[in-house]
Design an enzyme around this catalytic site. Sequence first.
Site, PDB file in Angstrom:
ATOM      1  N   LYS A 246      19.734  11.927  -8.866  1.00 30.02           N
ATOM      2  CA  LYS A 246      18.798  11.297  -7.928  1.00 30.02           C
ATOM      3  C   LYS A 246      19.526  10.618  -6.772  1.00 30.02           C
ATOM      4  CE  LYS A 246      14.924  10.579 -11.083  1.00 30.02           C
ATOM      5  NZ  LYS A 246      14.018   9.596 -11.705  1.00 30.02           N
ATOM      6  N   ARG A 247      20.705  10.097  -7.041  1.00 27.79           N
ATOM      7  CA  ARG A 247      21.435   9.422  -5.962  1.00 27.79           C
ATOM      8  C   ARG A 247      21.914  10.416  -4.906  1.00 27.79           C
ATOM      9  NH1 ARG A 247      27.053   9.589  -6.452  1.00 27.79           N
ATOM     10  NH2 ARG A 247      27.819  10.534  -8.388  1.00 27.79           N
TER      11      ARG A 247
END
Length: 470
Positions: A246-247
Site C-alpha cells: 500500500k505504501r
Amino acid sequence: MISQLQDNAQIVTRFAPSPTGFLHIGGARTALFNALFARRHGGTFKLRIEDTDRARSTQEAIDAILDGLAWLGLDWDGEVVSQAARVERHRAAVDQLVESGAAFRCYCDAQQVEELRERAFEEGRAFRSPWRDGRPHPADADQPYVVRFRAPDEDLVLKDAVQGEVRWAAKEFDDLVLLRADGTPTYNLAVVVDDHEMNISHVIRGDDHLVNAGRQSQIYRALGWEPPVFAHIPLIHGPDGKKLSKRHGALGVEAYREMGYLPEGLRNYLLRLGWAKGDQELFTDEEMAAAFDLDGLGKAPARLDFDKMASVNAWHMRRADDARLTGLVTARMEGRDDIALDDAARARILAAMPVLKERARTLAELEDQVYFVVRKRPFAVEGKPAKALNEDGLARLGRLRALLADTDDWSEETLGQALKDFAAAEEVGFGKVGQPLRAALTGGAPAPDMSFVLAVLGREETLARLDDRL
C-alpha cells in the site's frame, strides 16, 4: 503464441478475480493483458468471479471490481460467471476423479495432518496421505473426510509462454485437497473445471500462480482434458524493487481515478508495465489492440513509477476531447463552496481547455489550472500576490480598467497588445502591470499569459473582478 493451440482454435481468455477486496493495480493489468490478447486475435474475453470462499467474498467487492473494470474500459464478453454457482459441477468432476482413482477420500483429522506434514518436511518431501493407497473406509460412515488429489509420482514439466520450461520434482507436490469436509471445492479444482468448460485457451495471470499451474495441469490430465496455454507474468514491484504494498501504491483502481488519471492513460501505462514493443511508450487504444502479444512480455518484475504514469497520462490528456475534459473536471469540482459553476463558467472552462490541458498531467492538476476561471467572487488575495496590490498597483489597475472598458475587440491578440501598450505608456516593465493584474483576476494562481486570462474570463467577469479590488 497461437502456434501452441490447435489450428483454427478460438482464443478465449478470462479474468477471474476473487471478490475479497477492490480491483488492485496488478489485477487491472492482468485484465488488460487478457482483453488485449483476445481482441488482437479476434477471440473472446470472459469474466469470472471466483467466489467459492463465501466467508470472505462480498457483494461490495464484486461491485467494486465490476465498476473498476467498467471505468477502465475493459468490457468482457457474455455474462459474468459466478464460480459459487457451479459447485455441483465441481463436485461431479471430483466424483469422476475418485472413480478413476486419481483422487481419494482422506479421513485424517487436522492433528494427524499436521503431524504427517511435519514428518514429511523433515524427510524433504511434500505431504502424502496414508489414505492414498486404498485402505478400507472407516466403519463409521459419518466420519468426516476430504477428497484429495493423488499427487503423481512423476516429475512435472510445464511449458509456459512467458517463463519458458518450468520443472518440478514429484516430491514437491502434496496430495492436494480438492473437496473440503463441508463439500465445497478448493481453488485449484474449481479453476480447472471452470476454465475447461468456459473453453479458456490461454490463462494469463501473475507468476505467483506458477506453482498452481503445475497442480492444475496434473488435474487437467487426470480428467482427460488438454490444459490451456499458461502465461505467467511477473508481479508489479514498488519503485524500490520490493513487493508492491500500500505504501507503494497497491491501491484500488478507484484510487487512481480519484487521483485524476484518465482510463486510457492508465491503460497505456499498464500496458508498458512488463510488456514492450521496441521503444514505443505511447499507444492509442487502436495501437494497443494491434500490437499486444505474449512475445513482448518480460520475465523481470515491473516497477511502479508514478512520474512515468503521469507523463503517459499527460499525453492522453492533450489528445482528449475538450468537452469531455470539461465535464470530467467540473464533476470533480461540484459541491465546492469557493467556486461558481454556472453555465457561463462552464463555457469559460471549455474555451480555456485547449491551453490548460497542455499544462496538466492529470485531472487533479487540471482542476488546479481551471480554478482561476471559476473562483467565486469576491475572493481574498493573500500572501505574496497581495503585495502587488499596493497603492501603486491599485492605482495602475484603475487606469488599466478604464482602458479595458473601452476596448472593443476582446480577442487574446488585441488584449495582449493593449497590455503591452499600457505598460509602455506607464513607462514601467510589464511585471508592474502583470503582477497586480494577475493577483486581481486569479488570486495569484500560476495561470497562463494575462492576455489569455482576460480573453477566457471575458469582459464582464474581468471588469467585475477588477472592481472587487478597486
